[in-house]
Scaffold this motif. Sequence first.
Motif, mmCIF file in Angstrom:
data_model
loop_
_atom_site.group_PDB
_atom_site.id
_atom_site.type_symbol
_atom_site.label_atom_id
_atom_site.label_comp_id
_atom_site.label_asym_id
_atom_site.label_seq_id
_atom_site.Cartn_x
_atom_site.Cartn_y
_atom_site.Cartn_z
ATOM 1 N N GLN A 126 0.816 -1.218 0.000
ATOM 2 C CA GLN A 126 0.000 0.000 0.000
ATOM 3 C C GLN A 126 0.851 1.269 0.000
ATOM 4 O O GLN A 126 0.334 2.359 -0.246
ATOM 5 C CB GLN A 126 -0.903 0.008 1.237
ATOM 6 C CG GLN A 126 -1.858 -1.155 1.293
ATOM 7 C CD GLN A 126 -2.608 -1.199 2.597
ATOM 8 O OE1 GLN A 126 -2.993 -0.180 3.120
ATOM 9 N NE2 GLN A 126 -2.801 -2.389 3.125
ATOM 10 N N ALA A 127 2.143 1.152 0.260
ATOM 11 C CA ALA A 127 2.996 2.328 0.417
ATOM 12 C C ALA A 127 3.145 3.127 -0.874
ATOM 13 O O ALA A 127 3.002 4.353 -0.868
ATOM 14 C CB ALA A 127 4.375 1.921 0.950
ATOM 15 N N MET A 128 3.445 2.485 -1.977
ATOM 16 C CA MET A 128 3.659 3.218 -3.224
ATOM 17 C C MET A 128 2.376 3.868 -3.731
ATOM 18 O O MET A 128 2.392 5.046 -4.102
ATOM 19 C CB MET A 128 4.290 2.316 -4.275
ATOM 20 C CG MET A 128 4.826 3.090 -5.469
ATOM 21 S SD MET A 128 5.990 4.429 -5.043
ATOM 22 C CE MET A 128 7.401 3.509 -4.489
ATOM 23 N N PRO A 129 1.240 3.165 -3.750
ATOM 24 C CA PRO A 129 0.006 3.847 -4.163
ATOM 25 C C PRO A 129 -0.332 5.035 -3.245
ATOM 26 O O PRO A 129 -0.786 6.076 -3.727
ATOM 27 C CB PRO A 129 -1.063 2.755 -4.066
ATOM 28 C CG PRO A 129 -0.319 1.476 -4.237
ATOM 29 C CD PRO A 129 1.020 1.715 -3.593
ATOM 30 N N ALA A 130 -0.076 4.902 -1.948
ATOM 31 C CA ALA A 130 -0.328 6.021 -1.027
ATOM 32 C C ALA A 130 0.592 7.189 -1.348
ATOM 33 O O ALA A 130 0.170 8.353 -1.338
ATOM 34 C CB ALA A 130 -0.134 5.566 0.420
ATOM 35 N N TRP A 131 1.851 6.891 -1.653
ATOM 36 C CA TRP A 131 2.801 7.950 -2.011
ATOM 37 C C TRP A 131 2.362 8.633 -3.305
ATOM 38 O O TRP A 131 2.398 9.847 -3.418
ATOM 39 C CB TRP A 131 4.204 7.373 -2.147
ATOM 40 C CG TRP A 131 5.185 8.365 -2.667
ATOM 41 C CD1 TRP A 131 5.831 8.337 -3.869
ATOM 42 C CD2 TRP A 131 5.625 9.557 -2.013
ATOM 43 N NE1 TRP A 131 6.640 9.437 -4.004
ATOM 44 C CE2 TRP A 131 6.522 10.207 -2.871
ATOM 45 C CE3 TRP A 131 5.327 10.147 -0.792
ATOM 46 C CZ2 TRP A 131 7.141 11.404 -2.554
ATOM 47 C CZ3 TRP A 131 5.946 11.343 -0.469
ATOM 48 C CH2 TRP A 131 6.843 11.954 -1.347
ATOM 49 N N GLN A 132 1.926 7.867 -4.282
ATOM 50 C CA GLN A 132 1.490 8.449 -5.553
ATOM 51 C C GLN A 132 0.265 9.340 -5.354
ATOM 52 O O GLN A 132 0.174 10.409 -5.965
ATOM 53 C CB GLN A 132 1.224 7.339 -6.575
ATOM 54 C CG GLN A 132 2.506 6.655 -7.011
ATOM 55 C CD GLN A 132 2.284 5.350 -7.738
ATOM 56 O OE1 GLN A 132 1.254 4.698 -7.597
ATOM 57 N NE2 GLN A 132 3.291 4.932 -8.515
ATOM 58 N N ARG A 133 -0.668 8.930 -4.493
ATOM 59 C CA ARG A 133 -1.829 9.784 -4.182
ATOM 60 C C ARG A 133 -1.368 11.074 -3.507
ATOM 61 O O ARG A 133 -1.871 12.151 -3.804
ATOM 62 C CB ARG A 133 -2.827 9.037 -3.288
ATOM 63 C CG ARG A 133 -3.593 7.950 -3.989
ATOM 64 C CD ARG A 133 -4.732 7.398 -3.140
ATOM 65 N NE ARG A 133 -4.329 6.934 -1.831
ATOM 66 C CZ ARG A 133 -3.881 5.713 -1.546
ATOM 67 N NH1 ARG A 133 -3.782 4.808 -2.518
ATOM 68 N NH2 ARG A 133 -3.561 5.376 -0.321
ATOM 69 N N HIS A 134 -0.416 10.950 -2.616
ATOM 70 C CA HIS A 134 0.114 12.123 -1.904
ATOM 71 C C HIS A 134 0.766 13.094 -2.883
ATOM 72 O O HIS A 134 0.503 14.294 -2.864
ATOM 73 C CB HIS A 134 1.119 11.682 -0.830
ATOM 74 C CG HIS A 134 1.775 12.799 -0.117
ATOM 75 N ND1 HIS A 134 1.080 13.689 0.657
ATOM 76 C CD2 HIS A 134 3.074 13.178 -0.066
ATOM 77 C CE1 HIS A 134 1.932 14.578 1.158
ATOM 78 N NE2 HIS A 134 3.140 14.283 0.731
ATOM 79 N N VAL A 135 1.600 12.597 -3.761
ATOM 80 C CA VAL A 135 2.285 13.445 -4.733
ATOM 81 C C VAL A 135 1.276 14.112 -5.662
ATOM 82 O O VAL A 135 1.388 15.296 -5.976
ATOM 83 C CB VAL A 135 3.348 12.638 -5.524
ATOM 84 C CG1 VAL A 135 3.884 13.412 -6.705
ATOM 85 C CG2 VAL A 135 4.478 12.222 -4.593
ATOM 86 N N ALA A 136 0.276 13.359 -6.092
ATOM 87 C CA ALA A 136 -0.758 13.935 -6.963
ATOM 88 C C ALA A 136 -1.509 15.051 -6.247
ATOM 89 O O ALA A 136 -1.795 16.097 -6.827
ATOM 90 C CB ALA A 136 -1.720 12.841 -7.424
ATOM 91 N N ALA A 137 -1.801 14.849 -4.955
ATOM 92 C CA ALA A 137 -2.503 15.878 -4.187
ATOM 93 C C ALA A 137 -1.662 17.122 -4.000
ATOM 94 O O ALA A 137 -2.174 18.244 -3.959
ATOM 95 C CB ALA A 137 -2.932 15.321 -2.831
ATOM 96 N N LEU A 138 -0.353 16.945 -3.914
ATOM 97 C CA LEU A 138 0.551 18.083 -3.776
ATOM 98 C C LEU A 138 0.724 18.829 -5.094
ATOM 99 O O LEU A 138 1.095 19.995 -5.112
ATOM 100 C CB LEU A 138 1.936 17.639 -3.289
ATOM 101 C CG LEU A 138 2.035 17.179 -1.851
ATOM 102 C CD1 LEU A 138 3.437 16.637 -1.585
ATOM 103 C CD2 LEU A 138 1.718 18.309 -0.900
ATOM 104 N N GLY A 139 0.486 18.115 -6.192
ATOM 105 C CA GLY A 139 0.700 18.722 -7.501
ATOM 106 C C GLY A 139 2.182 18.949 -7.781
ATOM 107 O O GLY A 139 2.548 19.886 -8.487
ATOM 108 N N ALA A 140 3.037 18.118 -7.194
ATOM 109 C CA ALA A 140 4.493 18.283 -7.344
ATOM 110 C C ALA A 140 5.144 16.931 -7.625
ATOM 111 O O ALA A 140 5.739 16.342 -6.752
ATOM 112 C CB ALA A 140 5.073 18.893 -6.082
ATOM 113 N N PRO A 141 5.016 16.430 -8.871
ATOM 114 C CA PRO A 141 5.542 15.101 -9.162
ATOM 115 C C PRO A 141 7.052 14.976 -8.980
ATOM 116 O O PRO A 141 7.552 13.886 -8.781
ATOM 117 C CB PRO A 141 5.139 14.859 -10.621
ATOM 118 C CG PRO A 141 4.891 16.203 -11.175
ATOM 119 C CD PRO A 141 4.430 17.057 -10.029
ATOM 120 N N ASP A 142 7.769 16.076 -9.019
ATOM 121 C CA ASP A 142 9.214 16.003 -8.837
ATOM 122 C C ASP A 142 9.563 15.980 -7.367
ATOM 123 O O ASP A 142 10.684 15.828 -6.978
ATOM 124 C CB ASP A 142 9.915 17.168 -9.533
ATOM 125 C CG ASP A 142 9.407 18.516 -9.033
ATOM 126 O OD1 ASP A 142 8.297 18.572 -8.476
ATOM 127 O OD2 ASP A 142 10.120 19.506 -9.218
#
Length: 142
Positions: A126-142
């Motif tokens: 669940q860690a990577m999908p949670a991280w990807q959701r977090h990054v998407a919410a931040l709007g900062a993929p880098d």
Amino acid sequence: MPKPENHASPSDHRTVIVVGGGVIGTTTALALQRAGWAVTLIEAEETPRAASWGNAGHIATEQAEPIASPAMVRGFAKRLFCRGGALALPPREIATWLPFSLRLLKTARPARYERSHQALAALLAQAMPAWQRHVAALGAPD
């Protein structure tokens, strides 16, 4: 202390300061902001690094091996300080290390190890999908 709510009303003036712009700080700030808090995020560095920088951005989802394992028990003797390893078991500290050692041996039994391995792998999945959701919410993929 204010009572936590899911949504803030327009008249709600809750404010919070989060110190540190690493993974934990930004995640905390985002969660508070979503809950209706006015958030100020303080980061000492222009480009945040801190603890989040130390692991080079690696989320170790492939490392699902519990520490207490049959292999760790088999390699115990090689780790002893007297044999050049980092593990010291001073006799005067036996009241501290013996109970821990006995629990570790019990936990390292093959059936218990396998259950621990499966539980850890499920959490890490669940860690990577949670991280990807977090990054998407931040709007900062880098």
